[in-house]
Design a protein around this motif. Structure first.
Motif, PDB file in Angstrom:
ATOM      1  N   VAL A 736      42.368  58.221  18.656  1.00 22.89           N
ATOM      2  CA  VAL A 736      43.843  58.629  19.206  1.00 22.89           C
ATOM      3  C   VAL A 736      43.992  60.200  19.706  1.00 22.89           C
ATOM      4  N   SER A 737      42.813  61.106  19.519  1.00 25.44           N
ATOM      5  CA  SER A 737      42.758  62.198  19.783  1.00 25.44           C
ATOM      6  C   SER A 737      43.292  62.428  21.341  1.00 25.44           C
ATOM      7  N   TRP A 738      44.425  63.370  21.458  1.00 27.93           N
ATOM      8  CA  TRP A 738      45.058  63.456  22.648  1.00 27.93           C
ATOM      9  C   TRP A 738      44.472  63.594  23.927  1.00 27.93           C
ATOM     10  N   SER A 739      43.250  64.362  23.684  1.00 27.04           N
ATOM     11  CA  SER A 739      42.379  64.963  24.827  1.00 27.04           C
ATOM     12  C   SER A 739      41.213  64.239  25.085  1.00 27.04           C
ATOM     13  N   ILE A 740      40.696  63.325  24.087  1.00 25.80           N
ATOM     14  CA  ILE A 740      39.220  62.540  24.295  1.00 25.80           C
ATOM     15  C   ILE A 740      39.224  61.405  23.688  1.00 25.80           C
ATOM     16  N   GLY A 741      40.405  60.875  22.926  1.00 27.56           N
ATOM     17  CA  GLY A 741      40.496  59.593  22.294  1.00 27.56           C
ATOM     18  C   GLY A 741      40.385  58.299  23.317  1.00 27.56           C
ATOM     19  N   GLY A 742      39.787  57.435  22.911  1.00 19.96           N
ATOM     20  CA  GLY A 742      39.842  56.215  23.856  1.00 19.96           C
ATOM     21  C   GLY A 742      40.194  54.934  22.888  1.00 19.96           C
ATOM     22  N   ASP A 743      40.700  54.853  22.016  1.00 21.71           N
ATOM     23  CA  ASP A 743      40.908  53.460  21.262  1.00 21.71           C
ATOM     24  C   ASP A 743      41.920  52.718  22.036  1.00 21.71           C
ATOM     25  N   LYS A 744      41.533  51.337  22.105  1.00 23.75           N
ATOM     26  CA  LYS A 744      42.465  50.181  22.653  1.00 23.75           C
ATOM     27  C   LYS A 744      42.637  50.776  24.191  1.00 23.75           C
ATOM     28  N   THR A 745      44.122  50.530  24.584  1.00 26.75           N
ATOM     29  CA  THR A 745      44.173  50.895  26.048  1.00 26.75           C
ATOM     30  C   THR A 745      45.800  51.744  26.066  1.00 26.75           C
ATOM     31  N   LEU A 746      46.072  52.177  27.249  1.00 25.41           N
ATOM     32  CA  LEU A 746      47.116  53.085  27.489  1.00 25.41           C
ATOM     33  C   LEU A 746      48.412  52.481  26.809  1.00 25.41           C
ATOM     34  N   ASP A 747      48.315  50.883  26.833  1.00 27.67           N
ATOM     35  CA  ASP A 747      49.650  50.455  26.517  1.00 27.67           C
ATOM     36  C   ASP A 747      49.965  50.799  25.322  1.00 27.67           C
ATOM     37  N   THR A 748      49.132  50.851  24.217  1.00 25.91           N
ATOM     38  CA  THR A 748      49.463  51.149  22.755  1.00 25.91           C
ATOM     39  C   THR A 748      48.839  52.345  22.492  1.00 25.91           C
ATOM     40  N   VAL A 749      47.739  53.138  22.812  1.00 22.52           N
ATOM     41  CA  VAL A 749      47.367  54.406  22.552  1.00 22.52           C
ATOM     42  C   VAL A 749      47.574  55.330  23.856  1.00 22.52           C
TER      43      VAL A 749
END
Length: 1088
Positions: A736-749
């Motif tokens: 969930v890191s703002w500049s590099i995280g990629g969990d799930k999709t934009l709809d939730t993260v």
């Protein structure tokens, strides 16, 4: 001719802030002018200044820049501004009077062996500093003393100098600690009052100086001497006045240039009929002399407007006839507010700002200083001077129904005076000031023997919001709709809890945009520069601009928010209290003269506050609103209309409330459901990459990015982002890191990679979950300082080269660097290694590696935030009280306003300056496929507040130091939006307000991620002063017919060659010097 053109060529290369070509009318008069009214800029042989001071650094810089400009017209210009007469030389060490400095200038010019005192034309700039007014407690005495000093100085110059133009300029550009230390008159007033006081004193001094020059006939009893007055003060950027924040170095430089250009324009152009150039402060358009007006302005060749020319107004009829017949009270004192007759009201009270305090109500149109006086006895909602036949106010209307009415204010004075009584409005107040006003108000009610607090019926009028709107554009979070209505709610809650038997008139904030009409017609003669200070966010936006639409939106949202608050029915829980919205200010019709121009008689001398004529109409409208049923109240204020007082009727004898209007409240707004995730909505349509893979970083679309990476500390690692307790602080939520995280999709993260995945689903490099093997190219480490970033950069380059899914030569890569918090948090323990120079040095080492080793790379460097804001985040838990101090001892441990914390603020600012200096230079401009961009959304840090000034804890993890997933999502949005904003227009703050629709989209006109190179377009041409629109290009004057067409061509070519030769010699010399000194730092590879 040739030397002049060569110099012009060289200066135009260095001074890139001036756009377009140079002026054509740059040659001296032939023969030389014999009168002061026919002097061209090129005729000036000597330039000098009076009024400089050792503390006026900004003024000194501006004078120096002006001298540079004048040398464009006369390269042989003689000026005392040189090493031997530096502003910091001993003779300037002590503050000298204007007369003494004038004598110094006269002696200098008489003794100067180069200048010819008798034949050379001279331009003397005489600066009058506004801060001198603070040496006097009596304002009028202060102004008179300054004017006398100026008169003496001008008399001295006139007796000693010939062939001289003296330009007097009022200077109010220093807004630092020195000024306030010497300005005791500012200490006893609140923020809004100080602003009003300074603005009015400045305008009054300007008008007094104008009166002096008119009286002395501009000292022009000779043909070779005159004095002119700059028609506007030279004043600092209104944004720094409004926000109270210091300007950055680049902003200060731009401001200095702005004021220099203002001074030049006022020297050159006539006051009457001049249009302002629309340069938006970014690119300066150099006004030029024209064939029709080639001279420096004097009263002889360009007569100006003078405030004393304003015709005095006839005293308007401000009384009102009372025609009501049923004036009696209820048979017995009512117990319900819904059965309250006008005659039952025993007490009136009011809170608000200067429109209720009464500033300038009775001021004459040519006495702006009088606007500082508070005519509380004439105030529309609370004044009680005289009676209704001469003064129309709500209390004077009510006195017809009840002669024993009390609470109204009389005469003049501040809210603390006895005669103010229950008028507790404060000039300059904003919504945040209302709670303190009503506490004082209630205390006065309880302690006054004339009031039976429990049994007397009270009408309290509350009117606030204009000043919030006026400053909204400089801090949209502080003056947000949410904060505005929160302050009003706190005020009403207190009244509801504390005051029995009360009806509260809640006046809608006036629709303030029509005020702009007073300042768009120059013939109205309003002091627009003054209102720019008092209400910048209303006056400054251009017509049809986005800023103007935002102003309209916030104005309307304030009005709607009050309705929603009252419609919730939370103030109708008992029968003896209610709140009624009076909407007569929802729409404003500007009063006009028969010829269609705005009617200034409805305004005070400053064209901002309202005159007694307007206040009379406001009182009538308020009274009529009180008698109109809810759902059918008048919502338009037409100041020109004939407004007759309404009367209670037998069928409707009461002050109207929701109950006696048979009005049904809409009820409270539906409570939004709980937020289950911190995702975002995405509305961008153009998601396609470039037709072919770009070779230039300046033509990089979001969909062209194939790889993301990040360097930094625990804020990039995601430490504690989703922690529910102290144990969760040991986990790194990289996904969930703002500049590099990629969990799930934009709809939730919401993260930067999740936004980019909408453009390119094949994006690589982002980190996921908490597992080390899924960290991607997230090279950040918890606890890292800037000294660790070169190692992280080295590790990143190695990882990219070893990753088989990355084509390091062809794939476009985006790296985000954010670091510095730990350096600041531990600065006091290791000042040498964590010094600002080392901070930028380590960043430079890292960027040098990336520049040398990684092709096709765009680097985001996120500006360090103002870390001392963390001191406001407090919570009585083990995590916040202990771990916060351990994590950031140098910021959290020092007491507020201690020398230690002030030092941390200074170092924090120096970090920002060093970073900006490194990145905005040309060190990394040598490759077409590499760019470093500074993203400044954290530059002006602000932690949102909830409740009564408490920081919003939902933005922080359980240790009150690391940030939560919500804050990560807000930072991701702010970073992305910064990437889509051009240099010079990037938002330098983040309001951290949750909104799923905040993500911006690339536009068809600007589809690329912005870099320094693609942010700036071709510069506009030079414009000449003219009565036409300033946006219209004016053709340059043709060469004289006696000059052969080939002459300027030959001269231009020769000038260019000469300029190139001089520049080559200069840079060759510099290069030889560089080669003799070992380089401290060189770009180097990673030696893999």
């Amino acid at each position: 001719m040739l030397p002049r053109l060569v110099l012009v060529s060289l200066l135009s290369l260095a001074w890139t802030t001036v756009s377009g070509q140079l002026c054509t009318e740059m040659f001296p008069s032939q023969p030389p002018p014999s009168t002061v009214d026919s002097v061209r800029p090129s005729d000036v042989a000597v330039l000098s200044s009076v009024g400089l001071h050792m503390h006026s650094n900004e003024l000194s810089r501006m004078a120096s820049r002006f001298r540079e400009l004048m040398t464009l017209f006369n390269p042989a210009l003689i000026s005392p501004v040189s090493d031997e007469t530096s502003f910091y030389a001993p003779q300037f060490a002590q503050q000298r009077t204007l007369v003494e400095q004038a004598q110094d200038v006269s002696l200098y010019l008489q003794d100067n062996k180069v200048a010819d005192a008798d034949s050379d034309w001279k331009l003397v700039l005489l600066f009058v500093r506004v801060d001198r007014l603070c040496a006097f407690k009596q304002q009028q005495s202060a102004i008179q003393a300054v004017v006398e000093d100026v008169d003496d100085a001008l008399q001295s110059l006139r007796s000693q100098l010939s062939r001289t133009i003296v330009s007097v300029a009022l200077w109010d550009g220093e807004h630092d600690a020195f000024q306030y230390k010497t300005c005791s008159c500012m200490e006893a007033n609140g923020e809004g009052e100080v602003r009003l006081l300074k603005a009015m004193l400045t305008q009054s001094l300007q008008e007094s100086l104008d009166e002096l020059l008119v009286k002395r006939r501009w000292y022009g009893d000779r043909d070779d001497f005159t004095v002119t007055l700059q028609d506007q003060p030279l004043i600092t950027d209104v944004s720094s006045v409004a926000s109270g924040k210091p300007l950055s170095e680049s902003e200060a430089t731009r401001q200095t240039d702005n004021m220099m250009m203002q001074m030049w324009t006022n020297l050159l152009q006539p006051s009457v009929g001049r249009d302002d150039t629309d340069d938006r402060g970014k690119i300066f358009t150099l006004p030029c002399p024209t064939k029709g007006r080639p001279f420096l302005r004097t009263e002889g060749n360009s007569p100006s407007y003078h405030p004393s020319d304003v015709s005095p107004l006839l005293h308007p009829f401000t009384g009102t006839e009372m025609t009501c017949e049923d004036l009696g009270p209820s048979a017995s004192t009512p117990t319900s507010v819904h059965e309250l007759r006008p005659a039952d009201i025993k007490v009136v009270a009011a809170v608000g700002d200067s429109l209720t305090a009464g500033n300038g109500i009775a001021s004459s149109p040519n006495n702006v200083l009088d606007v500082l006086k508070q005519y509380r006895g004439l105030s529309w909602s609370i004044g009680g001077d005289d009676n209704l036949t001469t003064v129309t106010t709500l209390p004077n209307i009510l006195k017809h129904f009840n002669h024993n009415l009390t609470g109204y204010s009389l005469g003049m004075g501040k809210q603390t005076t006895p005669q103010a009584f229950l008028n507790q409005a404060v000039a300059g107040a904003k919504s945040k000031d209302l709670p303190s006003q009503v506490r004082t108000l209630v205390a006065r009610m309880k302690n006054d023997s004339r009031i039976n607090f429990e049994s007397d019926w009270k009408v309290i009028t509350l009117f606030i919001g204009g000043n919030d709107v006026c400053d909204h554009c400089y801090n949209s979070l502080l003056y947000s709709e949410k904060n505005y209505v929160s302050h009003v709610q706190e005020t009403l809650d207190y009244l509801h809890k504390e005051v029995p038997r009360a009806l509260v008139n809640l006046i809608e904030p006036l629709h303030i945009i029509p005020l702009r009409e007073m300042h768009t017609d120059a013939s109205v003669k309003c002091p627009t520069w003054l209102v720019n200070i008092l209400c910048p966010c209303v006056i400054l936006p251009k017509p049809n601009s986005e800023a103007l639409q935002l102003l309209e939106d916030i104005n309307r949202s304030y009005q709607r928010a009050l309705h929603e608050l009252v419609e919730s029915s939370q103030y109708d829980t008992r029968s003896d209290f209610t709140v009624v919205i009076q909407p007569f200010f929802r729409e404003i019709v500007v009063p006009r003269l028969p010829d269609g121009r705005p009617d200034r008689s409805f305004f005070s001398a400053d064209c901002f506050h309202l005159s007694q004529k307007a206040q009379t109409q406001m009182a009538r409208s308020l009274w009529n609103n009180m008698l109109e049923p809810l759902g059918n109240k008048t919502s338009k204020q037409d100041f020109s209309a004939d407004i007759n007082l309404k009367c209670p009727t037998k069928s409707s004898p009461y002050i109207r409330t929701y109950n006696n209007s048979n009005y049904v409240y809409a009820g409270p707004s539906p409570t939004p459901g709980p937020i289950t995730n911190w995702g975002s909505d995405f509305s961008c349509m153009d998601l396609e990459p470039s037709d072919t893979v770009p070779t230039s970083v300046h033509k990089l679309r979001p969909a062209d990015i194939m790889v993301v990476a990040a360097l930094g500390d625990s804020l990039t690692v995601g430490t504690g982002a989703k922690a529910k307790n102290i144990l969760g602080l040991n986990r790194e939520y990289k996904g969930v890191s703002w500049s590099i995280g990629g969990d799930k999709t934009l709809d939730t993260v919401t993260t930067l990679p999740n936004i980019l995945k909408k453009f390119n689903p094949s994006l690589r490099g982002f980190s996921k979950d908490q597992l080390p093997r899924q960290k991607g190219f997230n090279m950040a480490m918890a606890g890292a300082k800037t000294s660790d970033i070169p190692g992280q950069a080295q590790a990143l380059i190695k990882a990219m080269r070893e990753d088989k899914g990355v084509d390091i030569e062809k794939d476009w890569k985006l790296v985000t660097i954010f670091v510095g918090g730990n350096d600041l948090c531990h600065y006091c323990t290791d000042q040498n290694n964590l010094a600002p120079m080392n901070y930028s040095h380590n960043l430079m080492l890292s960027l040098d590696m990336l520049y040398k080793e990684v092709p096709r790379l765009l680097v985001n460097v996120v500006e360090i935030f103002e870390i001392y804001q963390l001191k406001t985040v407090k919570k009585n838990t083990l995590g916040c009280s202990l771990l916060q101090r351990i994590s950031c001892p140098c910021v959290i441990n020092p007491s507020e306003n201690s020398p230690e914390i002030e030092e941390m603020k200074r170092i924090n600012l120096q970090y920002q300056v060093e970073m900006k200096y490194l990145i905005t230079g040309d060190r990394y401009d040598g490759k077409e496929d590499f760019a470093v961009v500074l993203q400044p959304f954290l530059h002006n840090s602000f932690i949102p507040q909830i409740g009564k000034g408490e920081p919003d804890e939902s933005l922080f993890s359980v240790d009150c130091f690391h940030i939560s997933e919500r804050a990560h999502s807000e930072m991701a949005i702010a970073l992305w939006n910064n990437m889509l904003e051009p240099e010079g227009k990037k938002q330098s703050y983040n309001n951290f307000t949750h909104d799923r629709s905040k993500i911006h989209c690339p536009s068809e006109a600007s589809p690329f991620i912005f870099t320094k190179t693609n942010s700036f377009h071709s510069l506009p041409p030079v414009t000449s002063p003219t009565t036409s629109s300033p946006t219209t290009a004016i053709p340059l004057s043709p060469c004289p017919p006696t000059m052969h067409e080939w002459v300027p061509v030959i001269v231009g070519v020769v000038s260019l060659l000469a300029g190139i030769a001089v520049a080559w010699l200069f840079f060759s010399c510099c290069q030889r010097r560089k080669n003799t000194v070992p380089r401290g730092v060189e770009m180097r590879g990673t030696n893999f």
